[in-house]
Design a protein around this motif. Structure first.
Motif, short mmCIF file in Angstrom:
data_model
loop_
_atom_site.label_atom_id
_atom_site.label_comp_id
_atom_site.label_asym_id
_atom_site.label_seq_id
_atom_site.Cartn_x
_atom_site.Cartn_y
_atom_site.Cartn_z
N ALA A 372 0.83 -1.21 0.00
CA ALA A 372 0.00 0.00 0.00
C ALA A 372 0.87 1.26 0.00
CB ALA A 372 -0.93 -0.01 1.22
N ALA A 373 1.94 1.21 0.79
CA ALA A 373 2.85 2.36 0.80
C ALA A 373 3.51 2.54 -0.56
CB ALA A 373 3.91 2.18 1.89
N GLU A 374 3.90 1.43 -1.19
CA GLU A 374 4.50 1.52 -2.52
C GLU A 374 3.50 2.07 -3.54
OE1 GLU A 374 6.37 -1.97 -3.91
OE2 GLU A 374 7.54 -2.31 -2.10
N VAL A 375 2.26 1.62 -3.42
CA VAL A 375 1.24 2.12 -4.35
C VAL A 375 1.06 3.63 -4.18
CG1 VAL A 375 -1.24 2.08 -4.84
CG2 VAL A 375 0.02 -0.06 -4.61
N ASP A 376 1.00 4.08 -2.92
CA ASP A 376 0.86 5.52 -2.68
C ASP A 376 2.05 6.29 -3.24
OD1 ASP A 376 -1.52 5.01 -1.43
OD2 ASP A 376 -0.66 4.98 0.60
N SER A 377 3.25 5.73 -2.99
CA SER A 377 4.45 6.39 -3.50
C SER A 377 4.46 6.40 -5.03
CB SER A 377 5.70 5.68 -2.97
OG SER A 377 6.87 6.27 -3.50
N ALA A 378 4.06 5.28 -5.64
CA ALA A 378 4.03 5.21 -7.10
C ALA A 378 3.00 6.18 -7.66
CB ALA A 378 3.74 3.79 -7.56
N ARG A 379 1.87 6.30 -6.99
CA ARG A 379 0.86 7.25 -7.45
C ARG A 379 1.38 8.68 -7.39
NH1 ARG A 379 -4.37 4.56 -4.36
NH2 ARG A 379 -4.76 2.91 -5.92
N ALA A 380 2.09 8.98 -6.32
CA ALA A 380 2.65 10.33 -6.19
C ALA A 380 3.69 10.60 -7.28
CB ALA A 380 3.27 10.50 -4.80
N ARG A 381 4.57 9.63 -7.51
CA ARG A 381 5.57 9.80 -8.57
C ARG A 381 4.92 9.95 -9.94
NH1 ARG A 381 8.08 5.52 -5.84
NH2 ARG A 381 7.61 4.10 -7.58
N LEU A 382 3.90 9.13 -10.20
CA LEU A 382 3.20 9.21 -11.48
C LEU A 382 2.51 10.55 -11.64
CD1 LEU A 382 2.26 7.93 -14.10
CD2 LEU A 382 0.34 6.91 -12.85
N ALA A 383 1.93 11.05 -10.56
CA ALA A 383 1.26 12.35 -10.64
C ALA A 383 2.27 13.45 -10.96
CB ALA A 383 0.53 12.64 -9.34
N ARG A 384 3.43 13.38 -10.28
CA ARG A 384 4.46 14.38 -10.57
C ARG A 384 4.98 14.25 -11.99
NH1 ARG A 384 6.08 12.83 -5.30
NH2 ARG A 384 7.73 11.50 -6.17
N ALA A 385 5.17 12.99 -12.45
CA ALA A 385 5.68 12.78 -13.81
C ALA A 385 4.66 13.28 -14.84
CB ALA A 385 5.99 11.31 -14.05
N ASP A 386 3.37 12.99 -14.62
CA ASP A 386 2.36 13.46 -15.55
C ASP A 386 2.28 14.98 -15.57
OD1 ASP A 386 1.69 10.94 -16.37
OD2 ASP A 386 0.05 10.69 -14.93
N ALA A 387 2.39 15.57 -14.37
CA ALA A 387 2.36 17.03 -14.30
C ALA A 387 3.54 17.65 -15.05
CB ALA A 387 2.34 17.49 -12.85
N ARG A 388 4.73 17.05 -14.91
CA ARG A 388 5.91 17.59 -15.61
C ARG A 388 5.78 17.40 -17.11
NH1 ARG A 388 10.73 19.58 -15.02
NH2 ARG A 388 12.52 18.91 -16.28
N VAL A 389 5.25 16.25 -17.51
CA VAL A 389 5.06 16.01 -18.95
C VAL A 389 4.10 17.04 -19.53
CG1 VAL A 389 4.07 14.42 -20.62
CG2 VAL A 389 5.67 13.57 -18.92
N LEU A 390 3.01 17.29 -18.79
CA LEU A 390 2.05 18.28 -19.28
C LEU A 390 2.64 19.67 -19.31
CD1 LEU A 390 -1.20 17.05 -17.46
CD2 LEU A 390 -0.62 16.80 -19.88
N ASP A 391 3.46 20.01 -18.31
CA ASP A 391 4.08 21.34 -18.28
C ASP A 391 5.09 21.53 -19.41
OD1 ASP A 391 2.57 21.96 -16.07
OD2 ASP A 391 4.16 21.44 -14.62
#
Length: 489
Positions: A372-391
């Motif tokens: 669960a902790a890994e999933v939360d961490s992966a979700r956070a990383r993915l959100a940051r990566a998607d935000a950077r890609v969009l920016d």
């Protein structure tokens, strides 16, 4: 026969005897006779024709003999130049830049421009004659002009230079040749300088375009942290990888959660309770209290079977069991740190064979919590990566355009630079290569005056005079024959 009294000679000439031809009556000299002439057999005509022949011969031979006697000796030195007819080409491959080619056409490939005519005009140019005369310390008027002859359908140029002596003629030809080659080199250098000056501004423009594009790329890199367009593709790939990893982790979390739920349903306790239970049964004092509580529970069960609810023995057994249970709960609260309400929800009975299931429940819950902790961490990383890609979508597109413009500008600049450098190799584009085929010769005989030619000309002129006099002697029968032919017609 004497002269008529009407036209008697003057007093000083009286008594002088004239030749017969001069004593002809003036009335016999008519215009028709002058036109048609006399008889062929008339010997009286000979003195007139002899006089005309002597006068004509004197007019012909006096200038010729005077020219041969007084004309200074002149000597002619000859040389030959040749223009090679083939062109030249060169090709250079520049690593990671491109190819630079240089090609020089044959000097005879253009029908509108003849290099031999150009060089003929240049050989007779005033500045070349002046330079050649200056090298010999003489005025240009005394140096003379060369005689230039072009050989048709070839690249040959024959040049002749006249001098006062064999050495002087050869020296003048050498001076003319040196001045010609000096002027050719000067013209080629001037052409190269003009080309460089004309191309320098274009090169500066290309260089400025490359520098401006490079500066724009650097500014965009500083602002966005994006080094190149390929890095953006890497970021997109990383985001896709994170998305795939997150999906795998979520699937593993679902499976682990199902395993935990099964164990909880089997044991009737959650993972925290199982951990606390395992911790309690690891304590020796608690195990002793549990053993005592088990003994009191046995005694209570036995008393409940023998006595009634108000029997003192049953009450005593129940009181002992409750006291031991409270003691166990207090010990459990002390060991686990839970409050009494939470301790009361624990299974304080001896673990027995459930120890392995409790341990498995704890392990599975720990693994589930980790996932669960890994999933939360992966979700956070993915959100940051998607935000950077969009920016970076706009900057990445802009950077890709700038890189393309930079590559084009750099290629154009490199190509122009290569052409400017390779063009220096083609020195003979406008003024083709010319070589000395025959060096200036040293004449062994004078070229002027030409005695044989002058005598031959005099003989030919004399012969023509004789032909003219013969036709004059025979003109009467010729005219009569022509008139008779005309009458018959």
């Amino acid at each position: 026969m004497t002269l008529n009294a009407d036209i008697a000679p003057p007093a000083p000439l009286r008594g002088v005897r004239f030749p017969r031809v001069l004593r002809t009556r003036l009335r016999d000299i008519k215009a028709l006779r002058l036109l048609r002439g006399g008889r062929i057999s008339d010997p009286g005509r000979l003195p007139r024709y002899a006089g005309v022949f002597l006068l004509a011969g004197a007019a012909i031979w006096a200038p010729i003999l005077s020219y041969l006697e007084t004309a200074p000796l002149r000597y002619t030195s000859g040389l030959s130049l040749i223009l090679p007819g083939s062109g030249a080409s060169a090709s250079v491959n520049l690593d990671r830049i491109g190819q630079a080619s240089s090609y020089a056409n044959s000097p005879f490939s253009s029908p509108s421009v003849s290099p031999t005519e150009t060089y003929k005009r240049l050989l007779a140019a005033d500045r070349i004659l002046g330079a050649a005369a200056g090298s010999m310390d003489m005025p240009k008027t005394d140096f003379g002009k060369p005689r230039i002859e072009l050989v048709d359908q070839t690249g040959l140029i024959h040049v002749q230079m006249t001098g006062n002596s064999p050495a002087d003629a050869q020296a003048r030809a050498d001076a003319l040749l040196a001045a010609f080659f000096t002027e050719i080199d000067a013209l080629r250098n001037d052409e190269q300088a003009v080309r460089e000056d004309g191309g320098r501004s274009a090169l500066e423009d290309y260089r400025a375009s490359v520098a401006a594009t490079r500066e724009e790329i650097a500014r965009l890199q500083r602002e966005t942290g994006l080094i190149n367009a390929a890095q953006y593709q890497t970021l997109v790939g990383e985001a896709d990888g994170l998305r795939a990893d997150l999906a795998a982790l979520e699937q593993a979390l679902v499976e682990k959660s199902r395993a935990v739920e099964v164990l909880r349903a089997t044991l009737g306790i959650d993972a925290a309770g199982a951990a606390a239970t395992l911790k309690l049964h690891a304590d020796a004092e608690f195990n002793a209290i549990i053993a005592e509580m088990a003994a009191h529970a046995g005694a209570l069960a036995e008393a409940e079977g023998k006595y009634g609810p108000n029997h003192p023995a049953l009450r005593a057994a129940h009181s002992d069991h409750q006291a031991t249970k409270r003691k166990a709960q207090q010990r459990a609260a002390a060991i686990t740190g839970l409050n009494l309400v939470q301790v009361q929800m624990l299974d304080l009975s001896p673990a027995g064979g459930r120890v392995e299931l409790l341990a498995q429940l704890v392990r599975e819950e720990s693994a589930r919590a980790g996932l669960a902790a890994e999933v939360d961490s992966a979700r956070a990383r993915l959100a940051r990566a998607d935000a950077r890609v969009l920016d970076l979508i706009g900057p990445a597109a802009r950077l890709e355009d700038l890189e393309r413009d930079f590559a084009v500008a750099e290629a154009v600049f490199a190509s122009a630079m290569a052409r400017s450098q390779t063009s220096k190799v083609d020195l003979y584009a406008s003024y083709p290569l010319v070589q000395v085929l025959e060096n200036p010769s040293l004449p062994d005989a004078p070229s002027s005056p030409r005695k044989k030619l002058a005598i031959a000309a005099g003989v030919a002129a004399t012969f023509m005079v004789l032909i003219g006099l013969a036709m004059g002697w025979l003109r009467r029968p010729l005219i009569d024959r022509l008139l008779h032919t005309g009458d018959q017609g």
